[in-house]
Write a protein that holds these residues in place. Sequence first.
Motif, mmCIF file in Angstrom:
data_model
loop_
_atom_site.group_PDB
_atom_site.id
_atom_site.type_symbol
_atom_site.label_atom_id
_atom_site.label_comp_id
_atom_site.label_asym_id
_atom_site.label_seq_id
_atom_site.Cartn_x
_atom_site.Cartn_y
_atom_site.Cartn_z
ATOM 1 N N TRP A 154 0.830 -0.862 -0.099
ATOM 2 C CA TRP A 154 0.500 -0.387 0.529
ATOM 3 C C TRP A 154 0.876 1.150 -0.142
ATOM 4 O O TRP A 154 1.735 1.254 0.877
ATOM 5 C CB TRP A 154 -0.910 -0.022 1.195
ATOM 6 N N THR A 155 0.477 2.272 -0.739
ATOM 7 C CA THR A 155 0.642 3.891 -0.800
ATOM 8 C C THR A 155 0.103 4.645 -0.558
ATOM 9 O O THR A 155 -1.170 4.507 -0.770
ATOM 10 C CB THR A 155 1.750 4.074 -2.001
ATOM 11 N N SER A 209 -5.897 4.653 1.742
ATOM 12 C CA SER A 209 -3.738 4.333 0.958
ATOM 13 C C SER A 209 -4.556 3.488 -0.456
ATOM 14 O O SER A 209 -5.744 3.064 -0.292
ATOM 15 C CB SER A 209 -3.667 3.301 1.907
ATOM 16 N N ARG A 212 -0.349 -0.653 -4.397
ATOM 17 C CA ARG A 212 1.153 -0.174 -4.672
ATOM 18 C C ARG A 212 1.287 -1.152 -5.787
ATOM 19 O O ARG A 212 1.965 -0.303 -7.560
ATOM 20 C CB ARG A 212 1.688 -0.026 -3.644
ATOM 21 N N TYR A 213 1.065 -2.126 -6.612
ATOM 22 C CA TYR A 213 0.992 -3.022 -6.769
ATOM 23 C C TYR A 213 -0.772 -4.103 -7.406
ATOM 24 O O TYR A 213 -1.543 -3.681 -6.639
ATOM 25 C CB TYR A 213 1.675 -4.215 -6.687
#
Length: 544
Positions: A154-155, A209, A212-213
Amino acid sequence: MPWLFRGRRKQEKGVTGGLNHALPPAPVEHFTNANPWKPDEHLVIYCQNNKDNVPDKVRLENDFVFYISQSRSPGHKDQGQDCVASSRHKNWEVVVLCDGHDRQGHKVALGVCNTLGPIVLRRLHERPKKSWDEVPSEDLIYGAFDETSDTVCWTNDNITVGLWVKVTEGQWADQAGYIKEATGTGKVRVAIIDENGYHLPQIDRRALSKPRYTGGCTAVCFIRNTKTNECRVAVSGDSRLVVYPTQGVTGDHVMVPTEGMEPEQGGSPPQGLLTPAHNVVNYDERNRLETYHAGQYEIEENFLLNPVTKFAIQPTRGFGDFDMFGTGYTHKPEIGVPFSLKSNSIVFLASDGVFDEHVWQDEEIISCLANHVEEGDNTMRIVDNMYRETLARSLEGGYVDDISVGCFKVHQSAADAEADEEEAMKEPVEDEHEESVIVPKSKEKKDKRNTLQRGAPAFTDLEKRLKELQKQKGEEVIENNPDEEDDPERIEEIGNQMKRMGKVHGVDYDDMDAREMVSGKSFSNLADLVGDLDDIDDESDLDD
């Protein structure tokens, strides 16, 4: 590739392929900003030989041996997605094996391998010094998995309208939804649907969040005190671990005592510890989903399905896979009881390329490992034999997954360890120019049927297997009464159930008449109806 030996002691003996030929950096973020703490040793291993079904091989100083190979499918999977990591700090070591899936599953697997071991070791040594030798608590391991998931998967960069996000804090924490609009105050409105209906709360961007992928991975984590040999295992997904023999562990739901095959000469079967596979066939996992997530998921054959995103996946636990968020799919592991490894014990861990029931049955693996221990084989020979047999079975079945195999052996003495090392160094090594092993496409469909009959302990009685699954799910068990065989509704019901069971095992019987399905008393009989490969010559079969 030739063997890669990792460790100072190996280099002093003049073995090539030491640290001066170390693996190149893994092609993924190392997340050093999020986790700047560094262990004494950390190595990430993945297949990099650009060949299919040819393993890279690594033997570590602690006698852990790994084989790892990739099986690529152009347009579907362009690179291997299995990954292994070994980390050590002071007298603790952590070994992590991950199996990635979906478009960026390799990045998730590499990220978890780069991150989880060091986080576990950091948390172990953040404890008071007097507690350093104590086995890690469940809370410590849960926390390490949570931190790894937050770091890798997560980002909160570039949170914009239209993104799928999860809420990380506040009233709506752990809820997922889509950003519908910005309010101009650093906040956005997030469309969230839960069991209570539709909601549109205003939430600060900093409390959100995004994934991320695209993809995820399973993980098995082995933690060992190198001084006391006290261990603990955590598993999330269908990558699994075996300890042989049982080390006196009984009654644990994670390190499950499992019997091998009945010896041909009589006597008691060998027994080892085996971690569960987290999938919808696992009774405990089904019960967890039904108890805590009823109405939030669907099951389609042997897949867990998100009714909102329509994304389906086989494991019920693992890192990443944002498409499954809210269904009960979780990175949270199951953690086994602590145990101490005794001398001449082995730890064996592998991805589902090995543990797929179409390749090996659980009892076969236990018996095979027991035989290796009784023969006194070193870890290199154990891993080599297990890898070769797995590849042969997979090729015969017409489908080869990425294969990761690792093994560690506890020696009775330093002299025994030295002898095993000398023996391993004399073992023949294949030519480094060994070519890719290709799955014969012309045999793929028929060979899948053959996997139904592999192995002495495999289920050859379809009705017996069907009844067991019905009992697990609490369904009424349909008995096969010959006097009722003319009942068309009964024939159709049993025939359709048997067809679904065939699909679980990779065989399509949709074109077969229901009456033929009911008259077939076993997988072997059903295979006879569509062609028994055991009685077909390979060359003539290929010509067909």
